[in-house]
Design a protein around this motif. Structure first.
Motif, short mmCIF file in Angstrom:
data_model
loop_
_atom_site.label_atom_id
_atom_site.label_comp_id
_atom_site.label_asym_id
_atom_site.label_seq_id
_atom_site.Cartn_x
_atom_site.Cartn_y
_atom_site.Cartn_z
N ASP A 229 0.82 -1.21 0.00
CA ASP A 229 0.00 0.00 0.00
C ASP A 229 0.85 1.27 0.00
N ALA A 230 2.19 1.09 0.02
CA ALA A 230 3.09 2.25 -0.04
C ALA A 230 4.36 1.86 -0.79
N ILE A 231 4.85 2.78 -1.60
CA ILE A 231 6.06 2.56 -2.40
C ILE A 231 6.92 3.82 -2.29
N TYR A 232 8.22 3.63 -2.11
CA TYR A 232 9.18 4.72 -2.08
C TYR A 232 10.15 4.51 -3.23
N ASP A 233 10.18 5.45 -4.17
CA ASP A 233 11.07 5.35 -5.32
C ASP A 233 12.01 6.54 -5.32
N ARG A 234 13.22 6.33 -4.83
CA ARG A 234 14.22 7.39 -4.75
C ARG A 234 15.12 7.39 -5.99
N ALA A 235 15.36 6.20 -6.55
CA ALA A 235 16.34 6.15 -7.64
C ALA A 235 16.04 5.09 -8.70
N ALA A 236 14.95 4.39 -8.61
CA ALA A 236 14.67 3.34 -9.59
C ALA A 236 14.24 3.92 -10.94
N LEU A 237 13.23 4.78 -10.92
CA LEU A 237 12.71 5.33 -12.18
C LEU A 237 13.79 6.11 -12.93
N ILE A 238 14.57 6.90 -12.22
CA ILE A 238 15.59 7.71 -12.88
C ILE A 238 16.78 6.88 -13.35
N ALA A 239 16.86 5.62 -12.93
CA ALA A 239 17.92 4.73 -13.41
C ALA A 239 17.55 4.07 -14.73
N LEU A 240 16.27 4.14 -15.10
CA LEU A 240 15.79 3.45 -16.30
C LEU A 240 15.78 4.36 -17.51
N PRO A 241 16.20 3.84 -18.66
CA PRO A 241 16.07 4.62 -19.89
C PRO A 241 14.59 4.75 -20.25
N PRO A 242 14.25 5.74 -21.05
CA PRO A 242 12.84 6.01 -21.36
C PRO A 242 12.04 4.80 -21.84
N ASP A 243 12.64 3.91 -22.61
CA ASP A 243 11.89 2.79 -23.17
C ASP A 243 11.47 1.74 -22.13
N LEU A 244 12.02 1.78 -20.93
CA LEU A 244 11.65 0.82 -19.88
C LEU A 244 10.72 1.40 -18.82
N ARG A 245 10.49 2.69 -18.84
CA ARG A 245 9.74 3.34 -17.75
C ARG A 245 8.27 2.95 -17.69
N ARG A 246 7.61 2.81 -18.82
CA ARG A 246 6.18 2.42 -18.81
C ARG A 246 6.00 1.04 -18.18
N ARG A 247 6.89 0.13 -18.55
CA ARG A 247 6.81 -1.23 -17.99
C ARG A 247 7.01 -1.20 -16.47
N TYR A 248 7.96 -0.40 -16.01
CA TYR A 248 8.21 -0.26 -14.57
C TYR A 248 6.98 0.32 -13.86
N ALA A 249 6.39 1.36 -14.42
CA ALA A 249 5.20 1.98 -13.81
C ALA A 249 4.05 0.98 -13.77
N ALA A 250 3.88 0.20 -14.82
CA ALA A 250 2.82 -0.82 -14.82
C ALA A 250 3.09 -1.87 -13.76
N HIS A 251 4.35 -2.22 -13.55
CA HIS A 251 4.70 -3.17 -12.49
C HIS A 251 4.31 -2.63 -11.12
N LEU A 252 4.65 -1.36 -10.86
CA LEU A 252 4.29 -0.77 -9.57
C LEU A 252 2.78 -0.74 -9.38
N HIS A 253 2.06 -0.38 -10.44
CA HIS A 253 0.60 -0.35 -10.34
C HIS A 253 0.07 -1.75 -10.02
N GLY A 254 0.71 -2.77 -10.56
CA GLY A 254 0.29 -4.14 -10.31
C GLY A 254 0.57 -4.64 -8.91
N LEU A 255 1.38 -3.92 -8.15
CA LEU A 255 1.65 -4.33 -6.77
C LEU A 255 0.50 -4.03 -5.82
N ALA A 256 -0.41 -3.18 -6.27
CA ALA A 256 -1.59 -2.87 -5.44
C ALA A 256 -2.46 -4.11 -5.34
N PRO A 257 -3.13 -4.29 -4.23
CA PRO A 257 -4.00 -5.45 -4.09
C PRO A 257 -5.02 -5.49 -5.23
#
Length: 102
Positions: free
Chosen positions: A7-35
């Motif tokens: 129910d809580a996520i802290y992203d200090r350096a993950a998103l900014i470590a990813l090149p643009p072509d991987l960011r949508r997939r990462y965001a979808a993964h985080l959204h999928g962590l919600a119950p």
């Protein structure tokens, strides 16, 4: 590794470590962590903003508009913006902290 619903996520350096072509997939993964992908998640997102053409990443520049676009289902609330001390005068860098909820 498997991660259960959160129910809580802290992203200090993950998103900014990813090149643009991987960011949508990462965001979808985080959204999928919600119950069940449901509401009730808070994301504290910290990003860096600078002129990407003037510096190789990572870290990569990720602007607030991109964060909003990556999480269109979320409510975006900016918490703080500051100039990064010690950043090159040639490439000024801003750090932006925001809370997203969905």
């Amino acid at each position: 590794a498997e991660v259960g619903p959160v129910d809580a996520i802290y992203d200090r350096a993950a998103l900014i470590a990813l090149p643009p072509d991987l960011r949508r997939r990462y965001a979808a993964h985080l959204h999928g962590l919600a119950p069940g992908g449901a509401a009730g998640v808070t994301l504290l997102q910290i990003c860096l903003e600078y002129e990407q053409a003037r510096r190789d990443g990572p870290p990569f520049a990720v602007l607030a508009d991109e964060v909003r676009a990556l999480y269109p289902h979320a409510t975006y609330r900016e918490l703080a913006v500051r100039v990064v001390p010690g950043a090159s005068a040639e490439v000024p860098t801003v750090e932006r902290a925001a809370v997203l909820t969905w």
